[in-house]
Design a protein around this motif. Sequence first.
Motif: not given
Length: 386
Positions: A299-317
């Motif tokens: 869940h932490l991985a999904a909620m962490a967003r890059d401060g530069r562009d506000g996006v993150g990688p795909p996360v598979i649970g």
Amino acid sequence: MTKVAPVGIRFHHGSLSVPAGVVHTTPLGYDRDSVPIGAPLTLSASTELVHRLSGCGKVVVAFEGKLGDTLLALSGVRAVLDWLRLRSVRVAVRAVGPYAGLIARTGLLTRPHAITPSGRLAVIGDRIGVDARGSTAAVSLVLDPATPPCWSTDGRAHPDLPARHYLALERRLGIRLPATTPFAPTLATGPNNLVEELRSIGWLGGLTIAAITATSWPERKDYTAQRYTALAEYIAEAHQSQARLLLIGGNPGDGLRITAEAPRRYVQVLHLDGMPADHLSDLFPHCHLIVGNDTGLTHLAAMARDGRDGVGPPVIGLYARHSHSKWRTGLPHHHAVATTLSDRMHQGDLCPVRDAITPDTDVHMDAFPPTALAQIGLELLDGVSP
């Protein structure tokens, strides 16, 4: 989209909208899309709750329990603060406990000394946190993951816990709050010395996959380092390039421990055990793909967003036993691969623990072959919806 994999497991895309008629839900009681922000609901508010919150000048966010439950409950904190802002109630908001630093990343807290505390105290958190700090509070709100049902409104279901918490408080507070799906706040990230050190020695160069082995229930939820390594090898071989696999483990009892395995043909493996959650929050956005069981670090991985562009990688649970829809953030890049049992828990809004449901078969993480997960990962990396 939702898709049946060749081996019988099912992929659920994070942006999938769930129609209200296909899962067991509780009607919200009003057509949310037709109610203007700030307008009263057709349901009566909780008079006592509204009265007490209106007189509060201080809010303490207090979570002491599981990381995953805490992260998925932060939308409830967001709901209360949204209501206070709509009512023009000025409050000082601070977090206490082991997750205070992470909660500060959501932007929900006020800056220190930005508001002079006055008025009564409201405490919002889990049962442990509220009991520890709520004895002098005018309002104590316990955000229990077992409490809010799967709501439905405007023809769609809202099964994820952040939506459940937010909408439950919207109903109790009696006015249409501003947030729309996804309801989960995200965690801002920034520069991190440990992350920069990993980058400087080559561990964040090229294709980087993070896999989460940490779990409080290893005999049921540990996908194992061996399976994750096989998954990464399939992906790297398909790309005809070497991948870096970061295996994220729990705290071994002696603090942070970083160890590298001998290089393989397609994969270099680095074990990160006991890495603090705030460091992981800064690390995850530098990865290209993240895979983990339904645990707090996923869940932490999904909620962490890059401060530069506000996006993150795909996360598979990976969901073998519990509902894949309830135990997700609701964010569009947070996907699920689920067994038939997990699908049934989702459809009936059930919990194998709470409802004492004994599975027909002993379902574990071996339900997810690395080859099948690798194919899903490849399609997500290539921007193709599996």
